[in-house]
Design a protein around this motif. Sequence first.
Motif, PDB file in Angstrom:
ATOM      1  N   TRP A 278     -22.887  -0.445  50.273  1.00 60.03           N
ATOM      2  CA  TRP A 278     -21.685  -1.148  49.805  1.00 60.03           C
ATOM      3  C   TRP A 278     -20.561  -0.159  49.500  1.00 60.03           C
ATOM      4  O   TRP A 278     -19.389  -0.449  49.720  1.00 60.03           O
ATOM      5  N   THR A 279     -20.934   1.005  49.003  1.00 63.16           N
ATOM      6  CA  THR A 279     -19.938   2.054  48.770  1.00 63.16           C
ATOM      7  C   THR A 279     -19.207   2.385  50.062  1.00 63.16           C
ATOM      8  O   THR A 279     -17.975   2.499  50.090  1.00 63.16           O
ATOM      9  N   GLN A 280     -19.959   2.520  51.136  1.00 57.25           N
ATOM     10  CA  GLN A 280     -19.343   2.844  52.420  1.00 57.25           C
ATOM     11  C   GLN A 280     -18.478   1.698  52.926  1.00 57.25           C
ATOM     12  O   GLN A 280     -17.383   1.921  53.456  1.00 57.25           O
ATOM     13  N   HIS A 281     -18.945   0.461  52.753  1.00 57.89           N
ATOM     14  CA  HIS A 281     -18.130  -0.692  53.159  1.00 57.89           C
ATOM     15  C   HIS A 281     -16.808  -0.710  52.390  1.00 57.89           C
ATOM     16  O   HIS A 281     -15.739  -0.954  52.968  1.00 57.89           O
ATOM     17  N   CYS A 282     -16.883  -0.460  51.084  1.00 57.23           N
ATOM     18  CA  CYS A 282     -15.663  -0.453  50.264  1.00 57.23           C
ATOM     19  C   CYS A 282     -14.712   0.639  50.734  1.00 57.23           C
ATOM     20  O   CYS A 282     -13.496   0.417  50.844  1.00 57.23           O
ATOM     21  N   ARG A 283     -15.248   1.820  50.993  1.00 55.21           N
ATOM     22  CA  ARG A 283     -14.409   2.918  51.479  1.00 55.21           C
ATOM     23  C   ARG A 283     -13.671   2.513  52.750  1.00 55.21           C
ATOM     24  O   ARG A 283     -12.467   2.733  52.890  1.00 55.21           O
ATOM     25  N   GLU A 284     -14.404   1.950  53.688  1.00 60.21           N
ATOM     26  CA  GLU A 284     -13.815   1.607  54.984  1.00 60.21           C
ATOM     27  C   GLU A 284     -12.744   0.531  54.846  1.00 60.21           C
ATOM     28  O   GLU A 284     -11.658   0.638  55.435  1.00 60.21           O
ATOM     29  N   ARG A 285     -13.037  -0.507  54.070  1.00 61.76           N
ATOM     30  CA  ARG A 285     -12.073  -1.605  53.922  1.00 61.76           C
ATOM     31  C   ARG A 285     -10.816  -1.144  53.185  1.00 61.76           C
ATOM     32  O   ARG A 285      -9.699  -1.500  53.555  1.00 61.76           O
ATOM     33  N   LEU A 286     -10.987  -0.348  52.146  1.00 63.51           N
ATOM     34  CA  LEU A 286      -9.835   0.096  51.360  1.00 63.51           C
ATOM     35  C   LEU A 286      -9.030   1.164  52.098  1.00 63.51           C
ATOM     36  O   LEU A 286      -7.804   1.219  51.978  1.00 63.51           O
ATOM     37  N   ALA A 287      -9.709   2.014  52.856  1.00 62.83           N
ATOM     38  CA  ALA A 287      -8.994   3.032  53.623  1.00 62.83           C
ATOM     39  C   ALA A 287      -8.110   2.402  54.691  1.00 62.83           C
ATOM     40  O   ALA A 287      -7.076   2.960  55.066  1.00 62.83           O
TER      41      ALA A 287
ATOM     42  N   ALA B 187     -12.175   8.621  41.594  1.00 63.77           N
ATOM     43  CA  ALA B 187     -12.785   9.947  41.719  1.00 63.77           C
ATOM     44  C   ALA B 187     -12.443  10.582  43.061  1.00 63.77           C
ATOM     45  O   ALA B 187     -12.146  11.779  43.151  1.00 63.77           O
ATOM     46  N   GLU B 188     -12.454   9.775  44.117  1.00 64.26           N
ATOM     47  CA  GLU B 188     -12.221  10.315  45.456  1.00 64.26           C
ATOM     48  C   GLU B 188     -10.748  10.577  45.740  1.00 64.26           C
ATOM     49  O   GLU B 188     -10.419  11.447  46.547  1.00 64.26           O
ATOM     50  N   THR B 189      -9.855   9.827  45.101  1.00 62.82           N
ATOM     51  CA  THR B 189      -8.428   9.990  45.389  1.00 62.82           C
ATOM     52  C   THR B 189      -7.719  10.926  44.421  1.00 62.82           C
ATOM     53  O   THR B 189      -6.691  11.505  44.769  1.00 62.82           O
TER      54      THR B 189
ATOM     55  N   SER C  63      -5.846   8.082  50.890  1.00 62.15           N
ATOM     56  CA  SER C  63      -4.711   8.861  50.419  1.00 62.15           C
ATOM     57  C   SER C  63      -4.707   8.905  48.904  1.00 62.15           C
ATOM     58  O   SER C  63      -5.371   8.138  48.238  1.00 62.15           O
ATOM     59  N   SER C  64      -3.926   9.837  48.361  1.00 58.26           N
ATOM     60  CA  SER C  64      -3.871  10.004  46.917  1.00 58.26           C
ATOM     61  C   SER C  64      -3.094   8.864  46.269  1.00 58.26           C
ATOM     62  O   SER C  64      -2.141   8.342  46.826  1.00 58.26           O
ATOM     63  N   TYR C  65      -3.520   8.497  45.054  1.00 55.38           N
ATOM     64  CA  TYR C  65      -2.858   7.406  44.333  1.00 55.38           C
ATOM     65  C   TYR C  65      -1.405   7.751  44.037  1.00 55.38           C
ATOM     66  O   TYR C  65      -0.513   6.948  44.198  1.00 55.38           O
ATOM     67  N   ASP C  66      -1.156   8.965  43.583  1.00 54.92           N
ATOM     68  CA  ASP C  66       0.219   9.417  43.421  1.00 54.92           C
ATOM     69  C   ASP C  66       0.238  10.929  43.414  1.00 54.92           C
ATOM     70  O   ASP C  66      -0.785  11.570  43.602  1.00 54.92           O
ATOM     71  N   ASP C  67       1.431  11.493  43.244  1.00 60.20           N
ATOM     72  CA  ASP C  67       1.585  12.935  43.348  1.00 60.20           C
ATOM     73  C   ASP C  67       1.417  13.641  42.009  1.00 60.20           C
ATOM     74  O   ASP C  67       1.631  14.840  41.918  1.00 60.20           O
ATOM     75  N   TYR C  68       1.071  12.924  40.975  1.00 64.52           N
ATOM     76  CA  TYR C  68       0.956  13.508  39.652  1.00 64.52           C
ATOM     77  C   TYR C  68      -0.489  13.435  39.181  1.00 64.52           C
ATOM     78  O   TYR C  68      -1.272  12.610  39.632  1.00 64.52           O
ATOM     79  N   THR C  69      -0.819  14.309  38.253  1.00 67.53           N
ATOM     80  CA  THR C  69      -2.154  14.284  37.684  1.00 67.53           C
ATOM     81  C   THR C  69      -2.338  13.001  36.887  1.00 67.53           C
ATOM     82  O   THR C  69      -1.530  12.668  36.033  1.00 67.53           O
ATOM     83  N   LEU C  70      -3.407  12.292  37.163  1.00 65.17           N
ATOM     84  CA  LEU C  70      -3.701  11.070  36.422  1.00 65.17           C
ATOM     85  C   LEU C  70      -4.206  11.455  35.038  1.00 65.17           C
ATOM     86  O   LEU C  70      -5.141  12.242  34.914  1.00 65.17           O
TER      87      LEU C  70
ATOM     88  N   GLU D 226      -3.926   0.472  52.474  1.00 63.88           N
ATOM     89  CA  GLU D 226      -3.543   1.205  51.272  1.00 63.88           C
ATOM     90  C   GLU D 226      -3.078   0.272  50.161  1.00 63.88           C
ATOM     91  O   GLU D 226      -3.243   0.566  48.976  1.00 63.88           O
ATOM     92  N   GLY D 227      -2.508  -0.868  50.531  1.00 61.24           N
ATOM     93  CA  GLY D 227      -2.076  -1.826  49.518  1.00 61.24           C
ATOM     94  C   GLY D 227      -3.241  -2.314  48.674  1.00 61.24           C
ATOM     95  O   GLY D 227      -3.124  -2.449  47.453  1.00 61.24           O
ATOM     96  N   LEU D 228      -4.376  -2.579  49.326  1.00 60.86           N
ATOM     97  CA  LEU D 228      -5.563  -2.997  48.582  1.00 60.86           C
ATOM     98  C   LEU D 228      -6.077  -1.868  47.693  1.00 60.86           C
ATOM     99  O   LEU D 228      -6.505  -2.100  46.561  1.00 60.86           O
ATOM    100  N   LEU D 229      -6.042  -0.662  48.234  1.00 59.55           N
ATOM    101  CA  LEU D 229      -6.478   0.503  47.459  1.00 59.55           C
ATOM    102  C   LEU D 229      -5.662   0.637  46.182  1.00 59.55           C
ATOM    103  O   LEU D 229      -6.207   0.776  45.078  1.00 59.55           O
ATOM    104  N   LEU D 230      -4.346   0.561  46.316  1.00 64.35           N
ATOM    105  CA  LEU D 230      -3.476   0.705  45.150  1.00 64.35           C
ATOM    106  C   LEU D 230      -3.632  -0.463  44.184  1.00 64.35           C
ATOM    107  O   LEU D 230      -3.553  -0.284  42.965  1.00 64.35           O
ATOM    108  N   GLU D 231      -3.857  -1.657  44.727  1.00 62.50           N
ATOM    109  CA  GLU D 231      -4.047  -2.824  43.859  1.00 62.50           C
ATOM    110  C   GLU D 231      -5.313  -2.678  43.024  1.00 62.50           C
ATOM    111  O   GLU D 231      -5.334  -2.995  41.826  1.00 62.50           O
ATOM    112  N   LEU D 232      -6.374  -2.179  43.644  1.00 62.59           N
ATOM    113  CA  LEU D 232      -7.628  -1.977  42.919  1.00 62.59           C
ATOM    114  C   LEU D 232      -7.443  -0.957  41.800  1.00 62.59           C
ATOM    115  O   LEU D 232      -7.886  -1.172  40.664  1.00 62.59           O
ATOM    116  N   ILE D 233      -6.764   0.148  42.109  1.00 66.15           N
ATOM    117  CA  ILE D 233      -6.537   1.175  41.094  1.00 66.15           C
ATOM    118  C   ILE D 233      -5.632   0.642  39.988  1.00 66.15           C
ATOM    119  O   ILE D 233      -5.868   0.880  38.794  1.00 66.15           O
TER     120      ILE D 233
END
Length: 309
Positions: free
Chosen positions: A49-58, A112-114, A2-9, A61-68
């Motif tokens: 590893w890129t694919q593993h990261c995608r799967e784990r973070l997807a 880049a992806e979000t 999902s997107s990090y937020d609704d605004y342009t970063l 969402e809390g981990l995804l946002l924490e990383l960002i």
Amino acid sequence: MSSYDDYTLPLQPPVRLPGEATLAAAVRAAPLAAELKPEGDDAAVLAAWTQHCRERLAADEGLLLELIRMYLSREPLKDAAPETLTGLGLVRQEEPYTLSWLGLWAARMVIAETTGQDIPVMGSFADADAATLLHALRSYPRAERAEELEGWLKGRERAAAAFEIASVIGEVSPLSRAVGVELLGSSLGDEGRLALSGLIGEPRLGAVIAARVGREDRRPAPEELAWVLVDMAAALLEFGGETGEVIESVAMGMDAEEQAGTIAILAFGDHPWTARVLRVFIDHHPDERVSAAARKALRRLHGLADLRA
């Protein structure tokens, strides 16, 4: 994801990353490597590893946002990092709990992806064409910009490099164009200034250049004024500037009635960013007279576009 937020970063500054071999070595040393068993050469290991990261973070969402959040703030966690982030080798396993090289690499990928923003990597544009270089340099601080430019200039004749930049600044985005004008005017010596002077007579582009470098002898013609105003405002908008800065770049101290009159002419400039700039005035200008003028200009812009089609 999902997107990090609704605004342009806002545009993010470049990141320094080690080479592929160092990153792949970090993958092989990560706690989860024994379980996930990355195999193959360095490129294959990083791809897996890129694919593993995608799967784990997807999956979290809390981990995804924490990383960002960690990437954007560059601040360490106060407490121990989540096990998944340390297991993937993205966060140090001991204090300070900051992103590792692998974490910076993964966070850049996630952003880049979000958000669609491809954060530039320092030193990776030596072989790029001029348009790609200018696009990357939009977010570079001054010192890093000089360093990246120096790498790009190696193996290039300065005059040829200046010509290459000059040949694309009419086609790139407003902020990339502003970067190109600055490089030609201050970073490429006489060759750059000569190339820039050769563009002053160009319709619209020459007027933008003159406005940016303060050439009083090249005032915009009436039919160029709208294009110049939009291009200057759009560069701020592209960078992620505050809406107040975008508005002031057009308002230039005028009162509301004068601003409304100026806004009315923007629809006639045929600039690709006109609609986005008008939206800022519609949504954020505090004076209804100006926002009403912007709404009217936007309708006129759409009408003119239909006629041109």
